[in-house]
Design a protein around this motif. Structure first.
Motif, short mmCIF file in Angstrom:
data_model
loop_
_atom_site.label_atom_id
_atom_site.label_comp_id
_atom_site.label_asym_id
_atom_site.label_seq_id
_atom_site.Cartn_x
_atom_site.Cartn_y
_atom_site.Cartn_z
N LEU A 1 0.80 -1.15 -0.11
CA LEU A 1 -0.04 -0.04 -0.12
C LEU A 1 0.90 1.43 -0.03
O LEU A 1 0.56 2.17 -0.62
N VAL A 2 2.00 1.15 0.72
CA VAL A 2 2.75 2.38 0.83
C VAL A 2 3.58 2.59 -0.61
O VAL A 2 3.54 3.64 -1.17
N LYS A 3 4.02 1.30 -1.05
CA LYS A 3 4.64 1.33 -2.49
C LYS A 3 3.75 2.03 -3.61
O LYS A 3 4.39 2.81 -4.52
N ARG A 4 2.55 1.70 -3.73
CA ARG A 4 1.61 2.23 -4.58
C ARG A 4 0.80 3.55 -4.27
O ARG A 4 0.25 4.14 -5.19
N GLY A 5 1.48 4.19 -3.13
CA GLY A 5 0.97 5.49 -2.83
C GLY A 5 -0.38 5.68 -2.14
O GLY A 5 -0.79 6.55 -2.14
N LEU A 6 -0.91 4.37 -1.77
CA LEU A 6 -2.40 4.66 -1.36
C LEU A 6 -2.38 4.83 0.15
O LEU A 6 -3.31 5.37 0.82
N ILE A 7 -0.93 4.68 0.90
CA ILE A 7 -0.88 5.23 2.11
C ILE A 7 0.43 5.95 2.26
O ILE A 7 1.36 5.43 1.74
N GLU A 8 0.44 7.05 2.76
CA GLU A 8 1.72 7.71 3.09
C GLU A 8 2.80 6.97 4.04
O GLU A 8 2.14 6.64 5.36
N SER A 9 3.95 6.74 3.83
CA SER A 9 4.82 6.24 4.72
C SER A 9 4.81 6.88 5.91
O SER A 9 5.08 6.38 7.10
N SER A 10 4.84 8.34 5.94
CA SER A 10 4.78 8.98 7.17
C SER A 10 3.65 8.69 8.14
O SER A 10 3.91 8.77 9.42
N LEU A 11 2.50 8.55 7.66
CA LEU A 11 1.36 7.98 8.61
C LEU A 11 1.69 6.62 9.05
O LEU A 11 1.51 6.37 10.34
N VAL A 12 2.17 5.80 8.35
CA VAL A 12 2.61 4.35 9.00
C VAL A 12 3.62 4.69 10.07
O VAL A 12 3.62 4.02 10.98
N ASP A 13 4.57 5.44 9.97
CA ASP A 13 5.68 5.65 10.70
C ASP A 13 5.20 6.39 11.93
O ASP A 13 5.56 5.68 12.94
N ASP A 14 4.40 7.26 11.73
CA ASP A 14 3.70 8.01 13.17
C ASP A 14 2.88 6.90 13.99
O ASP A 14 2.97 7.09 15.19
#
Length: 178
Positions: free
Chosen positions: A109-122
């Motif tokens: 999902l992150v790779k495809r731009g569906l979720i921002e990696s910064s959101l996952v990081d947070d």
């Protein structure tokens, strides 16, 4: 007569300027709305993932996963069996595969731009980083020994994305990767 034509031209010019200004403001407003909709969709997509992460069963799984101990790959195989074999400790491998599959999906999902990696990081970077840093060497060795080069490639990608963000935010936590 000259004054009337000048006035008419000025009115036309001001009309064009007003129309152009309205158009620019409308486009900017639409862009802001689209960005807000994108952020809202990402949050809506990510919240069920985060809720799953926060469930009691998931917490038990992670606790079981992080209690597994070994020295190196050969020690791991000696204790828990060869992966993908009948002698493999199904509880241990099921815990590892379950967590890795979970992070693999988030990585896609992150790779495809569906979720921002910064959101996952947070929200879940600590768990991603710890799990990869504990089991990444095992996964990398399984890739080589079992000719399975794409095994958990998106989990590794997610780890690299989140680790870079976390390292920038917390330079004191830098740790060597497997």
């Amino acid at each position: 007569m000259v004054e009337l034509s000048v006035i008419r031209d000025l009115v036309a010019i001001f009309g064009v300027i007003a129309g152009l200004s309205y158009y620019v403001l409308t486009v900017r407003n639409n862009q802001r709305n689209q960005q807000l909709q994108l952020e809202t969709r990402q949050a809506q997509l990510f919240m069920p993932i985060y809720n799953k992460f926060s469930e009691l069963d998931q917490m038990k799984l992670m606790n079981r996963l992080w209690s597994i101990k070994w020295i190196d790959y050969d020690d791991f195989v000696e204790k828990y069996g060869e992966p993908f074999s009948e002698e493999a400790d199904t509880e241990v491998y099921a815990s590892i595969w379950s967590a890795c599959n979970y992070y693999e999906g988030i990585g896609v999902l992150v790779k495809r731009g569906l979720i921002e990696s910064s959101l996952v990081d947070d929200l879940i970077s600590g768990s991603i980083i710890r799990t990869w840093e504990e089991f990444g060497t095992i996964i990398l060795e399984i890739r080589v020994r079992n000719n399975y080069p794409q095994m958990y490639e998106w989990f590794e990608y997610l780890y690299n994305e989140v680790k870079a963000i976390a390292s920038n935010q917390h330079p004191e936590l830098k740790k060597s990767t497997p």
